[in-house]
Write a protein that holds these residues in place. Structure first.
Motif, PDB file in Angstrom:
ATOM      1  N   PHE A   1       6.749  40.505  -1.006  1.00 40.15           N
ATOM      2  CA  PHE A   1       6.470  39.088  -1.327  1.00 40.15           C
ATOM      3  C   PHE A   1       7.742  38.272  -1.560  1.00 40.15           C
ATOM      4  O   PHE A   1       7.937  37.226  -0.941  1.00 40.15           O
ATOM      5  CB  PHE A   1       5.567  39.014  -2.564  1.00 40.15           C
TER       6      PHE A   1
ATOM      7  N   ASP B   1      -6.434  34.845 -12.673  1.00 42.66           N
ATOM      8  CA  ASP B   1      -5.427  35.295 -13.631  1.00 42.66           C
ATOM      9  C   ASP B   1      -4.172  34.436 -13.448  1.00 42.66           C
ATOM     10  O   ASP B   1      -3.441  34.606 -12.485  1.00 42.66           O
ATOM     11  CB  ASP B   1      -5.117  36.770 -13.355  1.00 42.66           C
TER      12      ASP B   1
ATOM     13  N   ALA C   1       0.381  42.146 -13.011  1.00 40.42           N
ATOM     14  CA  ALA C   1       0.200  40.895 -12.263  1.00 40.42           C
ATOM     15  C   ALA C   1       0.437  41.087 -10.767  1.00 40.42           C
ATOM     16  O   ALA C   1       1.119  40.296 -10.130  1.00 40.42           O
ATOM     17  CB  ALA C   1       1.106  39.785 -12.820  1.00 40.42           C
TER      18      ALA C   1
ATOM     19  N   ALA D   1       4.403  35.041  -9.037  1.00 43.71           N
ATOM     20  CA  ALA D   1       4.843  34.490  -7.755  1.00 43.71           C
ATOM     21  C   ALA D   1       6.084  33.616  -7.944  1.00 43.71           C
ATOM     22  O   ALA D   1       7.033  33.684  -7.165  1.00 43.71           O
ATOM     23  CB  ALA D   1       3.719  33.684  -7.118  1.00 43.71           C
TER      24      ALA D   1
ATOM     25  N   HIS E   1      -5.045  40.077  -3.510  1.00 43.62           N
ATOM     26  CA  HIS E   1      -5.452  39.788  -2.130  1.00 43.62           C
ATOM     27  C   HIS E   1      -4.443  40.319  -1.108  1.00 43.62           C
ATOM     28  O   HIS E   1      -4.635  40.147   0.079  1.00 43.62           O
ATOM     29  CB  HIS E   1      -5.641  38.287  -1.945  1.00 43.62           C
TER      30      HIS E   1
ATOM     31  N   MET F   1       9.189  35.121   0.615  1.00 43.34           N
ATOM     32  CA  MET F   1       9.386  33.792   0.038  1.00 43.34           C
ATOM     33  C   MET F   1      10.815  33.309   0.269  1.00 43.34           C
ATOM     34  O   MET F   1      11.074  32.126   0.358  1.00 43.34           O
ATOM     35  CB  MET F   1       9.101  33.805  -1.467  1.00 43.34           C
TER      36      MET F   1
ATOM     37  N   ARG G   1       0.089  30.551  -1.244  1.00 48.91           N
ATOM     38  CA  ARG G   1       0.133  31.998  -1.046  1.00 48.91           C
ATOM     39  C   ARG G   1      -0.678  32.768  -2.074  1.00 48.91           C
ATOM     40  O   ARG G   1      -1.067  33.902  -1.844  1.00 48.91           O
ATOM     41  CB  ARG G   1       1.583  32.518  -1.121  1.00 48.91           C
ATOM     42  N   VAL G   2      -0.868  32.178  -3.245  1.00 44.70           N
ATOM     43  CA  VAL G   2      -1.531  32.936  -4.305  1.00 44.70           C
ATOM     44  C   VAL G   2      -2.816  32.250  -4.772  1.00 44.70           C
ATOM     45  O   VAL G   2      -3.882  32.853  -4.743  1.00 44.70           O
ATOM     46  CB  VAL G   2      -0.575  33.168  -5.502  1.00 44.70           C
TER      47      VAL G   2
ATOM     48  N   ALA H   1       8.903  32.251  -5.152  1.00 41.84           N
ATOM     49  CA  ALA H   1       8.018  31.326  -4.455  1.00 41.84           C
ATOM     50  C   ALA H   1       8.271  29.918  -5.001  1.00 41.84           C
ATOM     51  O   ALA H   1       8.500  29.747  -6.193  1.00 41.84           O
ATOM     52  CB  ALA H   1       6.562  31.718  -4.678  1.00 41.84           C
TER      53      ALA H   1
ATOM     54  N   LYS I   1      -9.567  40.455   3.774  1.00 39.50           N
ATOM     55  CA  LYS I   1      -8.095  40.442   3.812  1.00 39.50           C
ATOM     56  C   LYS I   1      -7.485  41.029   2.573  1.00 39.50           C
ATOM     57  O   LYS I   1      -8.020  40.903   1.501  1.00 39.50           O
ATOM     58  CB  LYS I   1      -7.588  39.034   4.005  1.00 39.50           C
TER      59      LYS I   1
ATOM     60  N   PRO J   1      -5.637  31.491  -1.650  1.00 35.34           N
ATOM     61  CA  PRO J   1      -6.321  32.690  -1.149  1.00 35.34           C
ATOM     62  C   PRO J   1      -7.261  33.316  -2.180  1.00 35.34           C
ATOM     63  O   PRO J   1      -8.308  33.840  -1.821  1.00 35.34           O
ATOM     64  CB  PRO J   1      -5.171  33.649  -0.833  1.00 35.34           C
ATOM     65  N   LEU J   2      -6.892  33.219  -3.455  1.00 38.11           N
ATOM     66  CA  LEU J   2      -7.707  33.896  -4.469  1.00 38.11           C
ATOM     67  C   LEU J   2      -8.916  33.071  -4.904  1.00 38.11           C
ATOM     68  O   LEU J   2      -9.881  33.633  -5.411  1.00 38.11           O
ATOM     69  CB  LEU J   2      -6.844  34.266  -5.678  1.00 38.11           C
TER      70      LEU J   2
ATOM     71  N   GLN K   1       4.446  27.130  -2.486  1.00 43.33           N
ATOM     72  CA  GLN K   1       4.085  28.474  -2.032  1.00 43.33           C
ATOM     73  C   GLN K   1       3.184  29.192  -3.035  1.00 43.33           C
ATOM     74  O   GLN K   1       2.316  29.960  -2.639  1.00 43.33           O
ATOM     75  CB  GLN K   1       5.351  29.300  -1.778  1.00 43.33           C
TER      76      GLN K   1
ATOM     77  N   LEU L   1      -0.620  35.488 -12.453  1.00 43.22           N
ATOM     78  CA  LEU L   1      -0.208  35.699 -11.070  1.00 43.22           C
ATOM     79  C   LEU L   1       0.679  34.561 -10.578  1.00 43.22           C
ATOM     80  O   LEU L   1       1.571  34.772  -9.760  1.00 43.22           O
ATOM     81  CB  LEU L   1      -1.433  35.833 -10.160  1.00 43.22           C
TER      82      LEU L   1
ATOM     83  N   PHE M   1      -0.689  41.025  -6.833  1.00 44.30           N
ATOM     84  CA  PHE M   1      -1.560  40.104  -6.103  1.00 44.30           C
ATOM     85  C   PHE M   1      -2.722  40.884  -5.490  1.00 44.30           C
ATOM     86  O   PHE M   1      -2.506  41.679  -4.580  1.00 44.30           O
ATOM     87  CB  PHE M   1      -0.766  39.373  -5.017  1.00 44.30           C
TER      88      PHE M   1
END
Lengths: 306, 365
Positions: free
Chosen positions: B108, A202, B95, A209, B99, B112, A222-223, A214, A306, A226-227, A218, A205, B97
């Motif tokens: 978050f 998606d 939206a 972030a 994970h 950051m 960070r997003v 971010a 996780k 990991p996904l 990052q 996201l 996250f």
């Protein structure tokens, strides 16, 4: 929640139902037995036999084959030493496979990311283009790269035209040539699984972030990473493992000088006339690949939790 | 608790001046001048495609305006990246996250920004309490219901204490009952935090119940800015009158003007009294707007609006009568239901209609 336990119960019942009808999977089991376990068993047996004088095996138990994987006995004085030739070939195979995996990742990740961000129509077209190399035989593609890299090849001519070099550089029959070849051949195997996870990613996201302070880097670490981790692991596995056993590419692009495990095994069944050693080397490779898979899978699972 | 004693010049005031946005040859926003006051609940209301989301994305920094400037507390932020402005967004689909845990989602932004772990943990606890999700910090996003995810999205956007919070139709995915609760909840959060909320919706009821002020948009232009009361009771034009709540529109000509009261001859010859906010010459064509609740059924009489009942719709609290006037114009009359089963005229009956002259307004054309 009662709903949840009910669905859990249903799944459990379904599973029991499936297990009771195991015989339906008989054809698949048969194929696995005949085409997978059977040949592997033959290879294991051969590795414990003595070599024949002109190839083949003599039906007599001998640990020679396994002994020769790691050690060599001098023909004249019988001193035993570590087979450092074998070790260095194993090491080179691992090194080249690992570098190829990283190169495929560096090229494949942005490619897959770009593809996933396009419109469905463009995506279908790009996907088709990614699979185009598969339409041609591997051997032919390896020879094509050979033509590009040889001393009078396009790459050298171009570099000379640009004035970067005065005389042709030796590109062919080096580790560099093998890396170019393997990266080219296995790149689709990195892009496809990465793309299939990124397609479901998606992209809002990344906006979220970015909105939450971010930096661009990052957002990636960070997003995004990991996904898409399952795709990363699948891609790395699909590239690393065939690289380890690759045979055609080092043969054509590495010449005779730079061997990889695949070539070493081939050598034992050909000129070397030492089938038990070849069999033992094959089993060693299989075990190494399985170890590699286990490590990859463990990583995958810890990532999923996780 | 949250710092509500911010200096007044830093209270999240937004000034849009001459803002425009084009995508290629398509103009999403023509030219907008707008002031959003500090600490207010401000709503951008309009049908889909009116440019409200584009406006919100420009405030967040996801789009750069083609023209004009955006001032936040007097500073131009129009060209700053989203991670450089003290403005956070609650996204339509949340939206979140997937994970990360609830607590990691909420923390978050602070992470950051490189805040120390102790401060992040403290803020996350505060935020969880604020949105009434105490003790759920360790849970995964996927274990939460839609309403709970909504609260996490709010907490995540509020955690870095932005000057302005943007909300992009955050309630559209919730069911009716939950939505009502969240409306009250959002209003409470806005009061408690003292943060400027800019809320985007196409739901006029949502806008009316929650907002301090509303901006009505259509086709990339502002139609009217005002309090819910002003927007509902004094719509400036046909679009606003039609879009906000139900409205009957009647065409007519000015007969003669009094002090704010104007006699208007409707099509079909009936004359009614209406409110005008400006002088109007006799003979001028005008449009009248009157809400269904400001009309009533009566016995048909000469010199009065008359029509035939086409349809009767029962709503529990009230009943709507859909009429066709003798002039052929449709009109809706709303009548509050009473416990004693009063006699209602049947479908097909010919009835008279009276308009409350105080609530009948002449629209700007």
């Amino acid at each position: 929640m009662p709903d949840q336990s009910l669905t859990e119960l249903e799944t459990a019942l379904n599973r029991a139902d499936v297990r009771r009808r195991w015989w339906l999977s008989l054809p698949a089991l048969l194929i696995v037995l005949l085409a997978g376990v059977g040949p592997l068993a033959i290879v294991v047996i051969y590795s414990f036999l003595a070599p024949g004088d002109y190839g083949d095996v003599v039906w007599k138990f001998s640990p020679e084959g396994w002994f020769n994987v790691l050690f060599t006995k001098d023909i004249f004085d019988g001193t035993i030493s570590i087979a450092d030739a074998h070790l260095s070939i194993f090491w080179r195979s691992f090194k080249l496979s690992a570098i190829t995996t990283i190169l495929c990742l560096i090229v494949g990740f942005p490619t897959a990311y770009y593809m996933a961000g396009r419109s469905p129509r463009t995506r279908a077209l790009l996907l088709l283009l990614i699979t185009v190399p598969f339409w041609t035989n591997l051997l032919i593609r390896a020879f094509a790269i050979q033509q590009l890299l040889r001393s009078e090849g396009v790459v050298n001519l171009l570099l000379m035209k640009l004035g970067l070099i005065d005389q042709p550089v030796q590109l062919l029959y080096t580790d560099f040539a093998i890396l170019v070849g393997m990266t080219y051949v296995y790149l689709p195997l990195m892009v496809l699984p990465l793309y299939s996870t990124m397609e479901k990613f998606d992209f809002r996201l990344t906006e979220a972030a970015y909105d939450l302070y971010a930096s661009r880097f990052q957002v990636l670490t960070r997003v995004v990473i990991p996904l898409v981790r399952p795709g990363l692991i699948a891609g790395a596995t699909l590239v690393f493992i065939p690289c380890l056993g690759t045979y055609v590419i080092p043969r054509i692009l590495g010449g005779g000088s730079t061997l990889m495990i695949g070539n070493l095994i081939e050598l034992q069944f050909g000129q070397g006339r030492n089938w038990p050693l070849g069999a033992a080397l094959s089993i060693t490779l299989v075990v190494l690949v399985m170890l590699g898979l286990l490590i990859f899978q463990r990583n995958d699972r810890s990532g999923g939790e996780k | 608790m949250l710092d509500t004693t911010r200096p007044s010049e830093d209270d999240g005031t937004i000034t849009l001046s001459g803002i425009g946005k084009s995508f290629g040859s398509f103009t999403a926003i023509e030219h907008i001048d707008l002031d959003i006051r500090g600490n207010e609940f401000f709503t951008l209301l309009g049908p889909s495609g009116c440019g409200k989301t584009t406006l919100l994305r420009m405030l967040a920094g996801f789009e750069t305006p083609s023209r004009g400037e955006i001032l936040l507390n007097g500073r131009d932020i129009a060209r700053l990246a989203p991670n450089q402005r003290p403005i956070n967004t609650v996204f339509q689909n949340y939206a979140l996250f997937p994970h990360l845990s609830v607590a990691e989602n909420i923390g978050f932004a602070l992470k950051m920004r490189g805040k120390p772990r102790s401060e992040i943990e403290r803020t996350v606890e505060e935020m969880l309490a604020l949105v009434q999700l105490d003790g759920r910090g360790g849970q995964l996003i996927t274990q939460l219901s839609g309403g709970q995810q909504q609260r996490v999205a709010l907490a995540r956007a509020l955690a870095p204490r932005p000057a302005v919070l943007l909300l992009d139709e955050p309630l559209s995915a919730l069911d009716q009952k939950l939505r009502k609760n969240m409306q009250i909840e959002l209003k409470r959060l806005q009061k408690e935090t003292g943060i400027t909320f800019v809320f985007v919706t196409h739901d006029q009821e949502e806008a009316l119940t929650m907002s301090d002020r509303i901006a009505v948009l259509s086709n990339g232009a502002l139609r009217q800015v005002g309090t819910p009361h002003e927007i509902y009771n004094h719509p400036v034009d046909r679009f606003v009158a039609d879009f906000i709540g139900e409205t009957n529109l009647l065409e007519g000509r000015v007969v003669h003007e009094g002090a704010g009261r104007v006699e208007v001859a409707l099509e079909g010859g009936v004359t009614v009294t209406a409110q005008a906010d400006r002088p109007l010459a006799a003979g001028r064509a005008v449009t009248l707007a009157v809400r269904p609740e400001n009309t009533a059924l009566a016995d048909p009489a000469p010199g009065q609006l008359c029509g035939k009942i086409d349809q009767i719709v029962y709503f529990g609290t009230d009943t709507h009568f859909h009429l066709t006037l003798d002039s052929g114009v449709p009109l809706v009359v709303r009548r509050q239901n009473r416990a004693d089963g009063q006699m209602l005229p049947p479908v097909g009956a010919r009835v008279g209609v009276t308009l409350e002259s105080e609530a009948t307004r002449i629209l700007k054309d």
